[in-house]
Design an enzyme around this catalytic site. Structure first.
Site, short mmCIF file in Angstrom:
data_model
loop_
_atom_site.label_atom_id
_atom_site.label_comp_id
_atom_site.label_asym_id
_atom_site.label_seq_id
_atom_site.Cartn_x
_atom_site.Cartn_y
_atom_site.Cartn_z
N TYR A 293 49.45 12.77 109.87
CA TYR A 293 48.04 12.37 109.85
C TYR A 293 47.27 13.46 109.11
CZ TYR A 293 43.85 10.24 111.98
OH TYR A 293 42.64 9.62 112.20
N ARG B 3 37.62 4.98 99.73
CA ARG B 3 37.10 6.24 100.30
C ARG B 3 38.17 6.80 101.24
NH1 ARG B 3 37.17 8.10 104.76
NH2 ARG B 3 35.59 7.17 106.05
N LYS C 52 47.88 5.63 110.32
CA LYS C 52 47.08 5.17 111.48
C LYS C 52 47.96 4.33 112.41
CE LYS C 52 42.77 6.59 110.42
NZ LYS C 52 41.78 7.23 111.26
N GLU D 225 39.63 0.38 107.47
CA GLU D 225 39.78 1.83 107.37
C GLU D 225 39.52 2.31 105.95
OE1 GLU D 225 40.96 3.66 110.30
OE2 GLU D 225 40.13 5.27 109.07
N ASP D 226 38.68 3.30 105.84
CA ASP D 226 38.47 4.01 104.57
C ASP D 226 38.06 3.10 103.40
OD1 ASP D 226 39.03 6.13 106.16
OD2 ASP D 226 40.63 6.97 104.93
N ASP E 156 36.95 1.62 111.93
CA ASP E 156 37.30 2.88 112.58
C ASP E 156 36.35 4.00 112.16
OD1 ASP E 156 38.94 4.53 114.13
OD2 ASP E 156 40.10 5.14 112.36
N ASP E 157 35.98 4.03 110.89
CA ASP E 157 35.14 5.12 110.40
C ASP E 157 33.72 5.05 110.97
OD1 ASP E 157 37.12 6.27 108.53
OD2 ASP E 157 37.01 4.26 107.72
N ASN F 280 37.20 15.22 106.61
CA ASN F 280 38.64 15.40 106.42
C ASN F 280 38.99 15.31 104.93
OD1 ASN F 280 39.24 15.42 109.24
ND2 ASN F 280 38.94 13.22 109.27
N1 LIG Z 1 36.61 13.14 112.13
C1 LIG Z 1 36.74 11.85 112.02
O1 LIG Z 1 37.27 11.17 112.92
C2 LIG Z 1 36.22 11.15 110.82
C3 LIG Z 1 35.84 11.84 109.72
N2 LIG Z 1 35.36 11.19 108.63
C4 LIG Z 1 35.05 11.98 107.47
O2 LIG Z 1 33.68 11.93 107.18
C5 LIG Z 1 33.47 12.06 105.79
C6 LIG Z 1 32.47 11.02 105.36
O3 LIG Z 1 32.99 9.73 105.59
P1 LIG Z 1 32.02 8.46 105.49
O4 LIG Z 1 30.85 8.61 106.34
O5 LIG Z 1 32.87 7.28 105.68
O6 LIG Z 1 31.60 8.56 103.96
P2 LIG Z 1 30.36 7.91 103.23
O7 LIG Z 1 30.68 7.92 101.81
O8 LIG Z 1 30.02 6.61 103.88
O9 LIG Z 1 29.15 8.92 103.54
C7 LIG Z 1 29.06 10.19 102.99
C8 LIG Z 1 27.64 10.67 103.16
O10 LIG Z 1 27.60 12.03 102.80
C9 LIG Z 1 26.51 12.22 101.89
N3 LIG Z 1 26.79 13.34 101.01
C10 LIG Z 1 27.73 13.44 100.05
N4 LIG Z 1 27.67 14.64 99.47
C11 LIG Z 1 26.66 15.31 100.05
C12 LIG Z 1 26.11 16.59 99.89
N5 LIG Z 1 26.60 17.45 99.00
N6 LIG Z 1 25.07 16.94 100.67
C13 LIG Z 1 24.58 16.08 101.58
N7 LIG Z 1 25.08 14.87 101.80
C14 LIG Z 1 26.11 14.48 101.05
C15 LIG Z 1 26.38 10.91 101.15
O11 LIG Z 1 25.08 10.86 100.60
P3 LIG Z 1 24.54 9.62 99.74
O12 LIG Z 1 24.42 8.50 100.73
O13 LIG Z 1 23.24 10.09 99.23
O14 LIG Z 1 25.56 9.35 98.70
C16 LIG Z 1 26.63 9.94 102.29
O15 LIG Z 1 25.46 9.71 103.01
C17 LIG Z 1 34.85 11.97 105.13
O16 LIG Z 1 35.27 13.25 104.77
C18 LIG Z 1 35.74 11.46 106.23
O17 LIG Z 1 37.04 12.00 106.14
C19 LIG Z 1 35.18 9.83 108.60
C20 LIG Z 1 35.56 9.09 109.67
C21 LIG Z 1 36.16 9.68 110.84
C1 LIG Z 2 39.71 10.23 110.41
C2 LIG Z 2 39.25 9.22 109.49
O1 LIG Z 2 39.30 8.04 109.79
C3 LIG Z 2 38.74 9.62 108.21
O2 LIG Z 2 38.62 10.80 107.93
O3 LIG Z 2 38.42 8.72 107.43
MG LIG Z 3 39.08 6.79 108.12
#
Ligand SMILES: NC(=O)C1=CN([C@@H]2O[C@H](COP(=O)(O)OP(=O)(O)OC[C@H]3O[C@@H](n4cnc5c(N)ncnc54)[C@H](OP(=O)(O)O)[C@@H]3O)[C@@H](O)[C@H]2O)C=CC1
Ligand SMILES: CC(=O)C(=O)O
Ligand SMILES: [Mg+2]
Length: 583
Positions: free
Chosen positions: A131, A184, A202, A274-275, A297-298, A439
């Site tokens: 993972y 993503r 997963k 997912e993603d 999941d996200d 991540n």
């Molecule tokens: N720990 C866990 O269980 C999980 C972790 N994650 C992690 O979270 C991260 C984001 O995932 P997700 O929400 O799906 O992605 P999205 O693409 O949906 O969202 C990313 C967000 O970050 C913003 N962003 C990007 N670059 C910057 C920056 N330099 N400064 C400020 N804001 C920024 C984007 O802004 P804008 O909207 O303006 O483009 C957007 O709002 C990934 O790395 C993923 O691995 C996700 C799911 C689960």
């Molecule tokens: C953990 C997870 O789902 C992610 O980073 O997208």
């Molecule tokens: Mg994910």
């Protein structure tokens, strides 16, 4: 008679929830004899090449005689424990995590039960391999590391034929599908078809952590092209060499997929999105949540795991969630998903409308703080967070102006919680709560070491990918892993064993509460807000039981009668990877 046993006897309900255990393999205890079925009885060379039934040197003398294995194996007889010891030694000998990953995947292809035994018994050591973070690197190099395809690929070429494609999959009784379109992948961006590593990983966790039978799990990648130029230029790229299809053609393919899934596997198959990139993720969830058993999941799994950590942290911080102010860096799927569930939880607990509880939750995206003056240009999922506030462009400015007690990173961009940001947070909080959720490790907003040193050991820290414990000023700090892996296996298992037909927000809250309840005083004494992963099977059983309970209470469960003791029922349904004895 216990209602669990009763329902097993009546032959209607089945182990694993809703899928018939035709050959009695899952119902048999470890000392009962079972038949190693494939499409026919597997024996000899075929038996050894069938990962579901292969036991390698652990085939007994009797099995070697009765299954035509004599001479196909060297004379030594091993136990599963000895095989496990040997394999762990060889995996530990690899220095490069990706080599360990390949070794694990090869084991899964060779001997499925041994793979799961290793993963379950060494979960803290092997989770970072199968993972995050290693799975991220595996996806980046997916085309070159795999010799045999895993999972099911559905590309634009299969438009009009998706039902036939599903029928090519060798298993019929599918309970859980994890599907991605690869746009993503973690915080690594568009990896196209190579995103397959994510559904595969997963689902390995669904089995190891949650107890869903491996044969009931189906990883799927939908290939609509990629906008990753490096992949398009790569002669060895395994996916469609075209830019991503969007709009009508994309949604028609997804619609055909979702219909075919329901037609082939029925109403109770769980589909985990997912993603996907956020421009599709929210729309797909909104579209299918009322007609299919789906969750993202996200957006939702992440929200549930973070809420659990926040609730648990109140034991260390005192007060209630409503006393806190939350600031997010990143306002996409994870950020707004978490924010919404926090607002819902506070609203549920305080009877204050969610429109009000949102007001202490602020989000920063790539353009700065989300404020009402930006409302017109904001994507719909950001709009509820457009509060009346002066526009601010940087996170540092936002921390100084808003003075949050909780800082959550969901930006996908590494090293964005700078020293100045964390020091500003620490200046206004005795115990700042920091969650660097992005991540893999390279994308984490800060490291554990940075969080602890820049707050002089006052931070409560957790991250999406694991960090080792860190010693600061003679004290050992244990970072938590705030990753949806704590939630989705138990949540999904609870849906499956209750025969749920829809996912409801209350189930996410129930899963969250069940997880927070697993944090004991012993853990709090060490500053932990998540229980150790070593107890994850028990944690998942508890989550499953609470989710199933909600499904029954909400009238969304179809597995009847309702088992009297849902926790015992969940435990009794869990797949265990110990070898079976063949007649
Ligand atoms: N720990 C866990 O269980 C999980 C972790 N994650 C992690 O979270 C991260 C984001 O995932 P997700 O929400 O799906 O992605 P999205 O693409 O949906 O969202 C990313 C967000 O970050 C913003 N962003 C990007 N670059 C910057 C920056 N330099 N400064 C400020 N804001 C920024 C984007 O802004 P804008 O909207 O303006 O483009 C957007 O709002 C990934 O790395 C993923 O691995 C996700 C799911 C689960
Ligand atoms: C953990 C997870 O789902 C992610 O980073 O997208
Ligand atoms: Mg994910």
């Amino acid at each position: 008679m216990d209602s669990t046993l009763e329902s097993m006897k009546d032959g209607e309900s089945t182990v694993g929830g809703g899928v018939e255990d035709v050959y009695g393999e899952d119902r048999a205890t470890e000392d009962q004899l079972v038949t190693p079925w494939t499409t026919s009885v597997a024996s000899g060379y075929t038996l050894m090449r069938d990962p579901r039934h292969n036991k390698g040197l652990a085939f007994t003398e009797r099995e070697r005689d009765s299954h035509y294995l004599r001479g196909l194996l060297p004379p030594a007889i091993s136990t599963q424990e000895l095989q496990e010891k040997k394999l762990m030694q060889s995996i530990r000998n690899y220095e490069v995590p990706l080599h360990k990953y390949v070794a694990m995947m090869e084991l899964e292809e060779r001997n499925e039960r041994l793979f799961y035994k290793l993963l379950i018994d060494h979960v803290e050591e092997l989770l970072p391999i199968v993972y995050t973070p290693t799975v991220g690197e595996a996806c980046q190099k997916y085309g070159s590391i795999f010799k045999r395809p895993q999972g099911l690929y559905i590309s634009l070429k299969e438009k009009g034929k998706i039902l036939e494609v599903l029928r090519n999959w060798p298993e019929r009784s599918i309970q859980v599908i994890v599907v991605t379109d690869g746009e993503r992948i973690l915080g690594l961006g568009d990896l196209g078809c190579q995103g397959m590593g994510i559904p595969v990983g997963k689902l390995a966790l669904y089995t190891a952590l949650g107890g869903v039978r491996p044969s009931a799990c189906l990883p799927i990648t939908i290939d609509v092209g990629t906008n990753n130029q490096k992949l398009l230029d790569d002669e060895f790229y395994i996916g469609l060499k075209q830019r991503r299809t969007t709009g009508k053609e994309y949604y028609e393919l997804l619609e055909e997929f979702m219909s075919a899934v329901k037609q082939n596997y029925g109403e109770k198959v769980l589909v985990q999105f997912e993603d996907f990139a956020n421009h599709n993720a929210f729309e797909l969830l909104a579209k299918y949540k009322t007609s299919h058993l789906v969750f993202n999941d996200d957006i939702q799994g992440t929200a549930s795991v973070v809420l659990a950590g926040l609730v648990a942290s109140l034991k260390l911080l005192g007060g209630s969630l409503a006393d806190h102010t939350f600031l997010f860096l990143g306002a996409g799927e994870a950020g707004t998903g978490i924010a919404e569930l926090i607002a819902l939880e506070i609203s549920t607990k305080t009877n204050v409308p969610v429109e009000e509880t949102r007001k202490k939750i602020f989000l920063v995206d790539s353009k700065g703080l989300i404020v009402s003056s930006r409302k017109e240009s904001l994507q719909h999922f950001k709009q509820p967070w457009a509060h009346d506030h002066e526009p601010l462009t940087t996170l540092l400015e936002a921390v100084k102006a808003i003075k949050p007690s909780v800082l959550i990173g969901t930006s996908g961009v590494g090293q964005t919680f700078t020293k100045e940001v964390i020091e500003a947070l620490a200046a206004v909080n005795e115990r700042p709560l920091i969650m660097a959720l992005s991540n893999p490790t390279s994308q984490a907003e800060c490291t554990a070491e940075q969080a602890y040193t820049w707050t002089e050991g006052r931070a409560i820290f957790s991250s999406g990918s694991p960090f080792d414990p860190y010693e600061y000023n003679g004290k050992l700090f244990i970072p938590g892993q705030a990753n949806n892996a704590y939630i989705f296996p138990g949540l999904g298992f609870g849906l499956v064993i209750s025969g749920a037909i829809r996912v409801h927000d209350e189930m996410l809250l129930a899963a969250s509460e069940a997880l927070a309840n697993q944090v004991t005083q012993e853990h709090y004494d060490k500053g932990m807000i998540y229980p150790p992963l070593t107890g994850i099977r028990n944690i998942s059983a508890n989550i499953a039981a609470k989710v199933a309970e909600k499904a029954y209470d909400l009238g969304l469960a179809t597995r009847l009668p309702r088992p009297a003791n849902l926790l015992k029922f969940a435990e009794s349904c869990m797949y265990t990877p110990n070898y079976r004895t063949y007649r």
